[in-house]
Design a protein around this motif. Sequence first.
Motif, mmCIF file in Angstrom:
data_model
loop_
_atom_site.group_PDB
_atom_site.id
_atom_site.type_symbol
_atom_site.label_atom_id
_atom_site.label_comp_id
_atom_site.label_asym_id
_atom_site.label_seq_id
_atom_site.Cartn_x
_atom_site.Cartn_y
_atom_site.Cartn_z
ATOM 1 N N MET A 181 0.841 -1.200 0.000
ATOM 2 C CA MET A 181 0.000 0.000 0.000
ATOM 3 C C MET A 181 0.873 1.246 0.000
ATOM 4 O O MET A 181 1.861 1.333 0.711
ATOM 5 C CB MET A 181 -0.909 0.000 1.238
ATOM 6 N N THR A 182 0.495 2.235 -0.808
ATOM 7 C CA THR A 182 1.246 3.477 -0.933
ATOM 8 C C THR A 182 0.885 4.435 0.191
ATOM 9 O O THR A 182 -0.286 4.603 0.531
ATOM 10 C CB THR A 182 0.950 4.143 -2.290
ATOM 11 N N THR A 183 1.904 5.062 0.776
ATOM 12 C CA THR A 183 1.682 6.068 1.815
ATOM 13 C C THR A 183 2.006 7.441 1.237
ATOM 14 O O THR A 183 3.094 7.664 0.716
ATOM 15 C CB THR A 183 2.576 5.798 3.045
ATOM 16 N N ILE A 184 1.044 8.348 1.341
ATOM 17 C CA ILE A 184 1.194 9.667 0.731
ATOM 18 C C ILE A 184 0.883 10.743 1.769
ATOM 19 O O ILE A 184 -0.119 10.668 2.476
ATOM 20 C CB ILE A 184 0.264 9.812 -0.487
ATOM 21 N N LEU A 185 1.753 11.737 1.845
ATOM 22 C CA LEU A 185 1.549 12.892 2.723
ATOM 23 C C LEU A 185 0.935 14.024 1.912
ATOM 24 O O LEU A 185 1.440 14.373 0.845
ATOM 25 C CB LEU A 185 2.879 13.342 3.318
ATOM 26 N N VAL A 186 -0.149 14.604 2.418
ATOM 27 C CA VAL A 186 -0.789 15.749 1.783
ATOM 28 C C VAL A 186 -0.631 16.947 2.705
ATOM 29 O O VAL A 186 -1.193 16.976 3.803
ATOM 30 C CB VAL A 186 -2.281 15.495 1.505
ATOM 31 N N THR A 187 0.165 17.927 2.291
ATOM 32 C CA THR A 187 0.282 19.148 3.085
ATOM 33 C C THR A 187 -0.913 20.044 2.785
ATOM 34 O O THR A 187 -1.439 20.039 1.667
ATOM 35 C CB THR A 187 1.584 19.911 2.791
ATOM 36 N N GLY A 188 -1.334 20.801 3.795
ATOM 37 C CA GLY A 188 -2.557 21.577 3.607
ATOM 38 C C GLY A 188 -3.751 20.669 3.406
ATOM 39 O O GLY A 188 -4.705 21.007 2.707
ATOM 40 N N GLY A 189 -3.709 19.521 4.062
ATOM 41 C CA GLY A 189 -4.702 18.470 3.826
ATOM 42 C C GLY A 189 -6.072 18.723 4.410
ATOM 43 O O GLY A 189 -6.960 17.878 4.256
ATOM 44 N N THR A 190 -6.262 19.867 5.070
ATOM 45 C CA THR A 190 -7.599 20.232 5.542
ATOM 46 C C THR A 190 -8.181 21.398 4.739
ATOM 47 O O THR A 190 -9.287 21.858 5.023
ATOM 48 C CB THR A 190 -7.573 20.623 7.035
ATOM 49 N N GLY A 191 -7.440 21.875 3.744
ATOM 50 C CA GLY A 191 -7.883 23.011 2.943
ATOM 51 C C GLY A 191 -8.827 22.606 1.829
ATOM 52 O O GLY A 191 -9.156 21.418 1.649
ATOM 53 N N THR A 192 -9.247 23.584 1.045
ATOM 54 C CA THR A 192 -10.220 23.367 -0.026
ATOM 55 C C THR A 192 -9.780 22.276 -0.983
ATOM 56 O O THR A 192 -10.561 21.379 -1.324
ATOM 57 C CB THR A 192 -10.445 24.680 -0.802
ATOM 58 N N LEU A 193 -8.537 22.328 -1.436
ATOM 59 C CA LEU A 193 -8.013 21.339 -2.364
ATOM 60 C C LEU A 193 -7.454 20.121 -1.653
ATOM 61 O O LEU A 193 -7.765 18.979 -2.007
ATOM 62 C CB LEU A 193 -6.934 21.967 -3.241
ATOM 63 N N GLY A 194 -6.624 20.346 -0.638
ATOM 64 C CA GLY A 194 -5.949 19.235 0.028
ATOM 65 C C GLY A 194 -6.900 18.220 0.620
ATOM 66 O O GLY A 194 -6.654 17.009 0.586
ATOM 67 N N ARG A 195 -8.021 18.692 1.169
ATOM 68 C CA ARG A 195 -9.009 17.775 1.757
ATOM 69 C C ARG A 195 -9.552 16.812 0.700
ATOM 70 O O ARG A 195 -9.694 15.616 0.946
ATOM 71 C CB ARG A 195 -10.143 18.587 2.379
#
Length: 251
Positions: free
Chosen positions: A1-15
Amino acid sequence: MTTILVTGGTGTLGRLVAERLRADGHEVRVLSRHTQPYAVDLREGGAGLDAAVAGVDAIVHCATTPRGGDERAAAHLIAAARRAGVPHLVYISIVGVDVVPLGYYRTKLAVEKLVEESGLGWTILRTTQFHDLVVQLLATMARLPVLHLPAGVSDQPIEVAEVADRLASLAVGAPAGRADDMGGPEVRTFPSLARAYLRAAGKRRPLFNVRLVGKTYRAFRGGGHLTPGQAVGKGTFEEYLAARFGGERQG
């Protein structure tokens, strides 16, 4: 399984990027200033950032602020990614950052250069403005009795969920360098966008075109922020307005 970090992950796009990746079966880490267990202010860096990037297969860098600090934040993220040996960094940028001399655009271009020179595998996606940003701009303008619009300027708004889908797809692929630009389905004059917004919001305002001056205005008038040859978006501005305001209103 791939693990990916999303910065700004609670914002309009990141979420939406995080939601799409999870739906596709990937493990997602969300980094933002207030979200545990990866609550990190990228402008400050620190041990929490090293923990966030440790062992990830890719980073989708959506965190941004027009208040400043994006270059410093990107430098901290890139340094941590290097230490951790992260193989792929995906960055979301804006069509026209190399043409329009707006301060925020110049910052986005500077971050692009940091990503390109990072030594990491990288992908940069430039898109046109999201529908919700255009609505925010028009709503601010409509606070006055007359809606003043920049004369001769058009826009090409795009549905943010479509951008999220594209970013998620890029994140699980190999580093692609500069990906093809992504624009909304239509290039629209500001008066046409304003009239559509006013109808949907149930407001009445006279429109007044204002001719501005300066290099930034000339670049916008010249369409430096548009990509009509890459009008790949599907969702229209009217469809976005209908979803947001519950259908066309009369006011």
